[in-house]
Design an enzyme around this catalytic site. Structure first.
Site, PDB file in Angstrom:
ATOM      1  N   THR A 178       4.245   2.395   5.676  1.00  0.00           N
ATOM      2  CA  THR A 178       2.838   2.000   5.771  1.00  0.00           C
ATOM      3  C   THR A 178       2.121   2.926   6.742  1.00  0.00           C
ATOM      4  OG1 THR A 178       1.309   0.284   6.565  1.00  0.00           O
ATOM      5  CG2 THR A 178       3.534   0.246   7.457  1.00  0.00           C
ATOM      6  N   GLY A 191       0.822  -1.209   0.000  1.00  0.00           N
ATOM      7  CA  GLY A 191       0.000   0.000   0.000  1.00  0.00           C
ATOM      8  C   GLY A 191       0.850   1.249   0.000  1.00  0.00           C
ATOM      9  N   ASP A 227       5.386  -5.399   5.984  1.00  0.00           N
ATOM     10  CA  ASP A 227       5.908  -6.732   6.282  1.00  0.00           C
ATOM     11  C   ASP A 227       5.987  -7.618   5.051  1.00  0.00           C
ATOM     12  OD1 ASP A 227       6.487  -6.430   8.945  1.00  0.00           O
ATOM     13  OD2 ASP A 227       4.552  -7.156   9.654  1.00  0.00           O
ATOM     14  N   ARG A 253      -6.987  -3.148   9.476  1.00  0.00           N
ATOM     15  CA  ARG A 253      -7.646  -4.464   9.379  1.00  0.00           C
ATOM     16  C   ARG A 253      -7.298  -5.376  10.545  1.00  0.00           C
ATOM     17  NH1 ARG A 253      -6.119  -6.566   3.537  1.00  0.00           N
ATOM     18  NH2 ARG A 253      -4.245  -5.355   4.031  1.00  0.00           N
ATOM     19  N   ASP A 295      -0.281   2.231   8.564  1.00  0.00           N
ATOM     20  CA  ASP A 295      -0.850   1.502   9.704  1.00  0.00           C
ATOM     21  C   ASP A 295       0.036   1.489  10.947  1.00  0.00           C
ATOM     22  OD1 ASP A 295      -3.210   0.728   8.348  1.00  0.00           O
ATOM     23  OD2 ASP A 295      -2.106  -0.850   7.311  1.00  0.00           O
ATOM     24  N   SER A 311       6.477  -6.710   2.008  1.00  0.00           N
ATOM     25  CA  SER A 311       7.615  -6.241   1.219  1.00  0.00           C
ATOM     26  C   SER A 311       8.920  -6.726   1.836  1.00  0.00           C
ATOM     27  CB  SER A 311       7.608  -4.710   1.162  1.00  0.00           C
ATOM     28  OG  SER A 311       6.376  -4.226   0.682  1.00  0.00           O
ATOM     29  N   ARG A 315       0.978  -5.162  -5.514  1.00  0.00           N
ATOM     30  CA  ARG A 315       1.235  -6.424  -4.832  1.00  0.00           C
ATOM     31  C   ARG A 315       1.555  -7.460  -5.903  1.00  0.00           C
ATOM     32  NH1 ARG A 315      -0.257  -4.865   0.194  1.00  0.00           N
ATOM     33  NH2 ARG A 315      -1.998  -3.384   0.330  1.00  0.00           N
ATOM     34  N   ASP A 321       2.117  -0.629  11.878  1.00  0.00           N
ATOM     35  CA  ASP A 321       1.955  -1.958  12.477  1.00  0.00           C
ATOM     36  C   ASP A 321       3.160  -2.869  12.259  1.00  0.00           C
ATOM     37  OD1 ASP A 321       1.645  -2.264   9.756  1.00  0.00           O
ATOM     38  OD2 ASP A 321      -0.177  -3.484   9.885  1.00  0.00           O
TER      39      ASP A 321
END
Length: 319
Positions: free
Chosen positions: A125, A11, A103, A171, A127, A105, A72, A129
């Site tokens: 990213t 993303g 992650d 998510r 996120d 990637s 992706r 995360d």
């Protein structure tokens, strides 16, 4: 190393362009040639490679998205795809790669490193995360964008005595939802890590109603799900006109914030320093404000938990 490449994968995130810029200009300053891989790992498979010079990096530090494009690549996960990527590296003379992404990637970077192409990952990213780093490029911009959107939603919620249930990205984790809930003064913040009964949310709204409050904000992480159903139930049980809003991909866009531009530049510089020494299989991280690097295998095995103290603060200050 004489020739390195840079790619963005997964993303998109504001600050990716700033990271690419730092990689390219740092490498050129060190006497290297830089190749840009377009559309992530697909570009390695399909040999979609461009030459990048210092002037190509003009006027991109502020731009959102990624001028290298991203995608992706299921094919890259196969041995056939991996071998095609290695052939491209051989053809283009690529001796090392900087991979900017999440992650997924990182796993691709690990696989290439194992096959003789040193790779360094940079966390990009919204996120936030990625377990190995306290901060990921794009998070600050995304948070500020989400905050501005919720602030605008609050204006109309206040004007009509409404409750607004706002869904944000996340998510699998509440790293966006939780600090956003605090920043906008949400009545309740729902995250995937902690199950929050709907009854508890409704009870908080009723309590505030009794205290004279007439408009409400509820922040929900994408991974919790059921945003529309939650809005309907709040309206049915409290009588408050309740609307659901999904912010969606607006959170990915926009000009990168100061923090994202600076951190991206620091990380891009650090990545080139590693490749200059022939060091790969590493990821760049930020810990306690410092830029460090970590073994990619160790990074992928780390787990990032939600800050429970922050959750307590959000709950306490929302009374």
């Amino acid at each position: 190393m004489k020739t390195i490449a840079v790619l963005t994968s997964g993303g998109d995130a504001p600050g990716m362009n700033a990271a690419v810029r730092a990689v390219v200009r740092t490498a050129i300053a060190k006497g290297m040639t830089v190749k840009g891989v377009r559309r992530g790992y697909n570009g390695l498979i399909e040999d979609d490679i461009i030459d990048l010079g210092a002037r190509d990096m003009s006027d991109i530090i502020h731009r959102g998205g990624t001028f290298l494009y991203t995608a992706r690549s299921p094919k890259f996960k196969t041995e056939e795809g991996m071998q095609a990527a290695l052939e491209t590296c051989k053809k283009e003379g690529i001796e090392g790669i900087v991979v900017i992404g999440g992650d997924g990637s990182y796993r691709g970077a690990r696989d290439l490193s194992e096959r003789g192409i040193p790779c360094v990952g940079i966390p990009g990213t919204i996120d936030n995360d990625i377990s190995s780093t306290e901060y990921t490029i794009g998070f600050d911009t995304a948070m500020n964008t989400a905050m501005e959107m919720v602030d605008k939603i609050r204006d109309t919620a206040q004007s009509h005595d409404r409750c607004s249930v706002v869904e944000v990205m996340g998510r699998h984790a509440g790293h966006i939802a939780l600090p956003l809930g605090i920043a906008v003064g949400a009545t309740a913040t729902l995250v995937p890590e902690i199950e929050t009964p709907v009854e508890k949310v409704i009870e908080k709204i009723r309590t505030k109603q009794q205290q004279g409050k007439r408009h409400f904000i509820v922040v929900v992480a994408e991974g919790v799900g059921g945003t529309d159903a939650l809005a309907t139930r709040i309206m049915d049980e409290t009588g408050i006109d309740t609307r659901a809003t999904v912010l969606g991909h607006v959170q990915r866009g926009g000009n990168a914030s100061v923090r994202d531009r600076v951190v991206a530049t620091e990380m891009g510089y650090a990545a080139v320093e590693l490749l200059e020494k022939g060091i790969g299989n590493r990821v760049i991280c930020q810990r306690k404000g410092e830029i460090v690097d970590e073994d990619i295998f160790e990074a992928l095995n780390m787990k990032k938990s939600l800050d429970m103290k922050l959750l307590q603060i959000a709950d306490t200050t929302s009374i």
